[in-house]
Motif scaffolding. Structure first.
Motif, PDB file in Angstrom:
ATOM      1  N   TYR A  91       0.816  -1.218   0.000  1.00  0.00           N
ATOM      2  CA  TYR A  91       0.000   0.000   0.000  1.00  0.00           C
ATOM      3  C   TYR A  91       0.843   1.259   0.000  1.00  0.00           C
ATOM      4  O   TYR A  91       1.927   1.296   0.597  1.00  0.00           O
ATOM      5  CB  TYR A  91      -0.907   0.035   1.249  1.00  0.00           C
ATOM      6  CG  TYR A  91      -1.939  -1.051   1.264  1.00  0.00           C
ATOM      7  CD1 TYR A  91      -3.175  -0.878   0.663  1.00  0.00           C
ATOM      8  CD2 TYR A  91      -1.659  -2.279   1.880  1.00  0.00           C
ATOM      9  CE1 TYR A  91      -4.133  -1.884   0.679  1.00  0.00           C
ATOM     10  CE2 TYR A  91      -2.602  -3.294   1.896  1.00  0.00           C
ATOM     11  CZ  TYR A  91      -3.844  -3.090   1.286  1.00  0.00           C
ATOM     12  OH  TYR A  91      -4.767  -4.083   1.293  1.00  0.00           O
ATOM     13  N   SER A  92       0.333   2.271  -0.618  1.00  0.00           N
ATOM     14  CA  SER A  92       0.943   3.594  -0.488  1.00  0.00           C
ATOM     15  C   SER A  92       0.537   4.149   0.869  1.00  0.00           C
ATOM     16  O   SER A  92      -0.343   3.627   1.536  1.00  0.00           O
ATOM     17  CB  SER A  92       0.443   4.514  -1.600  1.00  0.00           C
ATOM     18  OG  SER A  92      -0.949   4.750  -1.436  1.00  0.00           O
ATOM     19  N   ASN A  93       1.183   5.238   1.299  1.00  0.00           N
ATOM     20  CA  ASN A  93       0.827   5.828   2.594  1.00  0.00           C
ATOM     21  C   ASN A  93       0.927   7.353   2.515  1.00  0.00           C
ATOM     22  O   ASN A  93       1.228   7.915   1.455  1.00  0.00           O
ATOM     23  CB  ASN A  93       1.746   5.278   3.694  1.00  0.00           C
ATOM     24  CG  ASN A  93       3.216   5.455   3.324  1.00  0.00           C
ATOM     25  OD1 ASN A  93       3.621   6.537   2.905  1.00  0.00           O
ATOM     26  ND2 ASN A  93       3.991   4.382   3.446  1.00  0.00           N
ATOM     27  N   ASP A 107      -6.094   7.707   2.787  1.00  0.00           N
ATOM     28  CA  ASP A 107      -4.715   7.777   3.271  1.00  0.00           C
ATOM     29  C   ASP A 107      -3.841   6.682   2.680  1.00  0.00           C
ATOM     30  O   ASP A 107      -2.641   6.633   2.927  1.00  0.00           O
ATOM     31  CB  ASP A 107      -4.678   7.745   4.805  1.00  0.00           C
ATOM     32  CG  ASP A 107      -5.482   6.572   5.365  1.00  0.00           C
ATOM     33  OD1 ASP A 107      -5.929   5.732   4.555  1.00  0.00           O
ATOM     34  OD2 ASP A 107      -5.652   6.506   6.591  1.00  0.00           O
ATOM     35  N   ARG A 108      -4.447   5.742   1.923  1.00  0.00           N
ATOM     36  CA  ARG A 108      -3.587   4.752   1.268  1.00  0.00           C
ATOM     37  C   ARG A 108      -4.275   4.195   0.024  1.00  0.00           C
ATOM     38  O   ARG A 108      -5.503   4.230  -0.088  1.00  0.00           O
ATOM     39  CB  ARG A 108      -3.218   3.615   2.222  1.00  0.00           C
ATOM     40  CG  ARG A 108      -4.394   2.749   2.631  1.00  0.00           C
ATOM     41  CD  ARG A 108      -3.879   1.555   3.435  1.00  0.00           C
ATOM     42  NE  ARG A 108      -4.878   0.489   3.494  1.00  0.00           N
ATOM     43  CZ  ARG A 108      -4.666  -0.699   4.034  1.00  0.00           C
ATOM     44  NH1 ARG A 108      -3.476  -0.992   4.552  1.00  0.00           N
ATOM     45  NH2 ARG A 108      -5.608  -1.614   4.062  1.00  0.00           N
ATOM     46  N   VAL A 137       7.152   3.098   0.147  1.00  0.00           N
ATOM     47  CA  VAL A 137       6.149   2.025   0.158  1.00  0.00           C
ATOM     48  C   VAL A 137       6.770   0.763   0.767  1.00  0.00           C
ATOM     49  O   VAL A 137       7.879   0.377   0.398  1.00  0.00           O
ATOM     50  CB  VAL A 137       5.661   1.738  -1.280  1.00  0.00           C
ATOM     51  CG1 VAL A 137       4.717   0.538  -1.304  1.00  0.00           C
ATOM     52  CG2 VAL A 137       4.988   2.975  -1.863  1.00  0.00           C
TER      53      VAL A 137
END
Lengths: 464, 609
Positions: free
Chosen positions: B243-245, B288-289, B325
């Motif tokens: 996941y991105s953050n 947020d992700r 990431v």
């Protein structure tokens, strides 16, 4: 596609859709009057007007939609009338075509001459409803609006007029569109879950979905419910006066309408056939119907009259069941099936009241003296319009067609809920909601399958 | 000397290969000309085939005799049936493929198809004579005569690649664009739009730390697109999820002032359903992700495709963002993500057969008609190939209905809705979704399969056999009775209960032996029979809608109708109808700007004759 139900199917005017056809009709009632309005619509409306008036240059000098004075002349240049004229450029007219209106003096002979002259110049007489039909076909109004125009013309009470007026402005269409929008929102949630299930989207929230569907069901039920009010306003309420013979039904009927229409005679059984009269109370048309007296022992023609009376009661919005309070005989009860729409009236309070009947919950009146008639009217109105009259104005269903579509939409939603409860897939719920949305779309004449995807794209973050 | 062919296919992508193969196998001498014959059916973006609604398209392509299904099955390194938690109508197969093998297998098939000649060349000009075309000319001056020409340009026509503030003419990264042909079509009077699409960075697998990601395997049992499927499959590989953050988003946001999307360098319209990562963080700032998949590019490579991270931000911004990431802390990029702009020719300029309205014998297909996706392209390429061959033989084109196939929905949508962004198939686009399932593809397409003639008789017989067994099972289900505690009901009624299935061994005692034997012989037929009983109410309703739809489709509009004199039509409808001359009232009703009232007018006119 419900458009097949438009007038055009029943009565297609000859070449009514080609650009050259210009139609003309007298817009005011036939007969002698101070003024008469002739209306013209079609490609050649302006050319014909130019040929009909002595000062065709007025058409250039005057702006559209502004009245100007004109001399109407026949083919030989003889003056027919001096009146007012107004013209419209397409699409800014009622029909969406070029159009003109002439305000003439209301002489039958004169109107005939003007119509003749316009026919010579290339117009043809319009078929009934053709102006509105053209407005519909030219997209100036949707089907619900077009239907409302017919209602507006036919409106005979203030409430009917208000509804029709609102409908022509699209109030019903807007209300349907709002409900449909909620439905599309629900569809979008489901389609998102089906078409984007491989993405990290919030799982479908069944509770919200249920809530949305329930809310839509509630709104549709309100709308379906409004049909009875809408129909009531459009067609008027049918109030049937019934009861045993010689309890004073016809006297009461006359008292309510304020004129001696029903024959009043002390001989029982005077009213064999039903007698009907219309009154307007508080803007609502009430159709009062007086029926023959009913008794268990009747035979032959009397029995026939009784059957007829009961048939009439079937179509009633409200039955006034009259009892003679002065009679010594035990009063007969109205048939049980009418319990939900019966108002019990005790008549003849001007005579001595039978003590046995004193305690019964009758509304007391004296049809003969008029005592209690005002209260009776109020009671009738309260019963036939259960809710506040003002509500009638906000987009109600007035047509069977609308009701049918709303009910089908409701069925779709109920099926969907059942499917969900039975553990069926949401792809089935999606079918049910699609159907419901399509049904609503049909009332306002739109079907746009892309609505759902557009909703998804704007509301959800999708795309890997 | 000028070579002469029945059919010339210009472009060797997914659409081009299907078109050339179909045309050659239908007996036409076919030239497949492309800039790089070693790059046939190259997957420019994700090395995956199928997915929701796209899987349906691939199965239909396979059923009609196309190549995509079997090439996918032979090169899949992970396959799954998506939406299995939902009803079978919306199940959809998806496969991760070995990118290199996919192209090689396709190359092998094309090279071994009698009747196809594969040549290298950049076509820059259509040779024409009055209003029909007679051949093509390449940049190096060769001319080829062709009775039919099929153009499938992909993203190559005037392709322009963007990475940050850098841009360069290219069809794919490091591959020359096709210049000239698009301009030639404009000179021929065709209308052109500019679309945009994008692709994520490719990562070096050696630099990835998979322990920080979630492993995702395919289905244990193979999921096939082709029928009959291959005997074996390649070794299977997992995908990995991360996941991105917030930090990733912060870095991406810092690069927006150099994003060609936001600085206005990119003029083309991109797909809303496939937004770039920078688009996602702008439009959905509250999230947020975002999910990112690491998908293997093949068995012989360490390269990974980062699904969910399509971007055209500057390379260093991409890299810095990736380093935040989990699992990608030390990642190195083999290639940055990029955006590509390309020319498209809105599909209202072709007929349902995909032949140009204004230019006889010229067919367009694939991404140049405004679609995105290999599957959409393949479907069109196949239909263009079939219809080019048919028109040579003087046969009427095969046009699939919206009630018959996703391919029908696709082409009809393209022609009537004139998409303003790259068009992708979704199941929700199909109004008869419950009928257009992936499990009944062969059965529902049987009449078309016969008509097209690309499938050998053996396959057609097998489909017929399957249909017969399905009816036999349905008949047994409706006639047999099941004894339960206290009541006896028909087998069909029993099967209608959500918890009951023909395939449940615990319930086997409820069915008769002949029925069980049929289920064992042909589980697919039993599955379809069961499904039709379970879905019965819905299917019946949908069939009623199909009837209504067909009635509207049956109202044919005269081809020579002059809409300009129909004053009763809205101005917009008049112009649209005059320009497009829809074949049927149904088609007219789906055109933009044509309202219900316009259809009412046309209905009245048709009724009056």
């Amino acid at each position: 596609m419900k458009i097949t139900k438009s007038n055009s199917q029943k009565n297609p005017p000859e070449s009514g859709f080609s650009a050259g056809e210009t139609i003309i009709a007298l817009a005011t009632p036939k007969g002698v009057g101070a003024l008469a309005i002739v209306r013209l619509s079609g490609e050649k409306a302006l050319d014909i007007t130019a040929g009909l008036i002595r000062q065709p240059e007025s058409l250039q000098k005057t702006e559209p939609r502004k009245l100007f004075l004109a001399e109407f002349i026949d083919g030989q240049g003889q003056l027919l009338d001096r009146g007012m004229c107004v013209y419209y450029h397409k699409p800014n007219s009622y029909t969406g075509e070029n159009a003109a209106e002439y305000f003439l003096h209301g002489s039958f002979y004169l109107i005939a001459k003007v119509l003749d002259r316009c026919l010579e110049l290339g117009a043809r007489i319009a078929t009934p409803g053709e102006f509105t039909q053209r407005a519909f076909l030219n997209g100036k109004m949707d089907l619900a609006q077009a239907e409302a125009v017919a209602d507006l013309i036919a409106a005979s009470g203030a409430a009917a007029h208000r509804i029709a007026m609102n409908q022509t402005k699209g109030v019903l269409s807007r209300r349907i569109a709002q409900i449909r929008e909620q439905l599309i929102q629900a569809c979008a949630m489901i389609e998102l879950d089906i078409d984007f299930s491989d993405q990290n989207l919030p799982l479908i929230d069944t509770e919200t979905l249920f809530k949305t569907i329930t809310q839509i069901q509630y709104e549709l039920q309100l709308l379906a419910h409004s049909y009875s009010r809408g129909r009531l306003a459009r067609e008027g309420a049918v109030v049937v006066i019934a009861g045993a013979p010689n309890v004073g039904k016809s006297t009461l009927f006359n008292a309510l309408i304020g004129e001696d229409k029903a024959i009043v005679d002390p001989t029982p059984g005077t009213t064999r056939d039903s007698v009907e009269s219309q009154v307007e109370w508080d803007g609502l048309i009430v159709r009062l119907v007086d029926t023959a007296g009913q008794a268990a022992h009747f035979k032959g023609p009397d029995l026939k009259a009784v059957l007829l009376a009961q048939q009439t009661m079937q179509s009633a919005d409200l039955v006034l069941w009259i009892v003679d309070l002065s009679s010594d005989e035990p009063p007969i009860r109205p048939p049980v099936e009418f319990d939900d729409r019966v108002l019990l009236i005790g008549n003849k309070t001007d005579l001595e009241i039978n003590s046995l009947l004193r305690e019964h919950p009758y509304l007391h009146v004296s049809a003969k003296t008029g005592v209690g008639i005002g209260e009776l009217k109020n009671a009738i109105m309260t019963r036939i319009i259960p809710e506040n009259n003002a509500e009638i104005t906000e987009g109600v269903l007035t047509r069977e067609r609308h009701l049918e579509a709303v009910q089908k939409a409701l069925t779709g939603l109920e099926n969907g809920n059942k499917t969900l409860k039975a553990g069926g897939g949401i792809e089935l719920l999606a079918e049910d909601l699609r159907e419901a949305a399509a049904e609503l779309g049909q009332i306002i004449g739109i079907v746009t399958p892309d609505d759902v995807l557009n909703r998804i794209f704007s509301d959800f973050c999708i795309g890997k | 000397m000028v070579s002469e062919f029945d059919v010339i296919v210009v472009g060797g992508g997914h659409a081009g290969c299907e078109a050339a193969s179909a045309s050659a196998r239908l007996g036409c001498s076919t030239l497949l000309i492309t800039q790089n014959p070693q790059a046939l059916a190259r997957m420019s973006c994700n090395p995956a085939i199928g997915g929701l609604a796209k899987g349906h398209l691939v199965k239909e392509v396979d059923a009609l005799g196309g190549l995509m299904g079997s090439v996918t099955d032979r090169t899949a390194i992970q396959s799954r049936m998506l939406n299995r938690s939902k009803g079978p109508a919306v199940w959809s197969p998806r496969a991760q493929c070995d990118r290199k093998r996919y192209s090689e297998v396709m190359h092998g098939i094309i090279s071994n198809t009698p009747g196809i000649e594969l040549r290298a060349g950049e076509v820059i000009h259509i040779i024409r004579n009055n209003n029909h075309i007679v051949g093509i000319k390449t940049r190096s001056g060769e001319e080829y005569r062709g009775k039919r020409v099929i153009l499938v340009g992909g993203t190559f026509w005037n392709g322009l690649i963007h990475i940050g503030e850098w841009s360069s003419p290219a069809g794919r990264i490091h591959e020359e664009p096709a210049l000239g042909l698009s301009d030639d079509l404009v000179a021929m009077g065709l209308r052109r739009l500019r679309f945009k699409t994008g692709t994520p960075p490719r990562l070096d697998g050696k630099s990835l730390n998979f322990t920080l990601t979630e492993r995702q395997d395919g289905d244990p049992e193979p999921v096939w697109f082709s029928d009959p499927p291959p005997h074996e499959r390649l070794p299977q590989l997992p995908c990995w999820l991360t996941y991105s953050n917030a930090q990733t988003h912060e870095i991406l946001r810092s690069g927006l002032d150099r994003s060609p999307l936001y600085t206005g360098r990119i003029k083309g319209t991109g797909p809303r359903y496939c937004p770039s990562i920078e688009d996602k963080i702008v439009r959905f700032a509250e999230r947020d992700r975002h999910q990112l998949f690491l998908e293997p590019e093949g068995l012989d490579t360490d390269e990974y495709y980062l699904n969910g991270f399509s971007t055209s931000l500057p390379e260093e911004v991409q890299l810095a963002a990736l380093h935040t990431v989990p699992g990608l802390e030390n990642v190195s990029m083999n290639r940055p993500g990029y955006a590509v702009e390309y020319d498209v020719f809105p599909a209202d300029q072709v007929l349902p057969s995909l032949e140009c309205r204004e230019w006889k014998n010229l067919f367009l297909a694939g991404q140049i008609l405004g679609t995105s996706g290999y599957e959409e392209a393949a479907a069109q390429g196949l239909m263009a190939g079939i219809n080019a061959a048919r028109s040579l033989r003087g046969q009427v084109p095969v046009v699939l209905g919206r009630d018959q196939a996703y391919i029908g929905v696709l082409i009809d949508d393209l022609i009537t809705k004139i998409p303003q962004e790259p068009y992708r198939m979704f199941t929700s686009r199909a109004e008869f979704r419950l009928l257009l399932r992936q499990d009944n593809t062969l059965q529902r397409l049987l009449p078309i399969i016969r008509e097209v003639g690309l499938q050998p008789p053996l396959i057609v017989n097998q489909i017929e056999g399957g249909l017969t067994r399905q009816s036999a099972i349905s008949i047994l289900l409706s006639t047999e009775r099941v004894r339960l505690e206290g009541e006896t009901i028909s087998a069909a009624q029993f099967l209608r209960r959500p918890e009951v299935s023909l395939f449940d061994p615990a319930l086997a005692s409820h069915w008769t032996l002949p029925l069980l034997e049929l289920v064992r012989q042909d589980p697919a037929a039993a599955f379809r029979a069961e499904l039709e009983i379970k879905y019965e109410g819905y299917l019946t309703r949908q069939l009623v809608h199909v009837e209504a739809f067909r009635r509207l489709e049956a109202h044919r509009l005269p081809a020579n109708m002059d809409y300009t004199v129909l004053g009763a039509l809205s101005t917009e409808a008049r112009q649209t109808l005059q320009r497009l001359h829809p074949a049927t009232l149904g088609q007219a009703s789906r055109l933009p700007g044509v309202r219900a009232s316009d259809i009412a007018v046309l209905m009245v006119l048709l009724k009056r004759g």
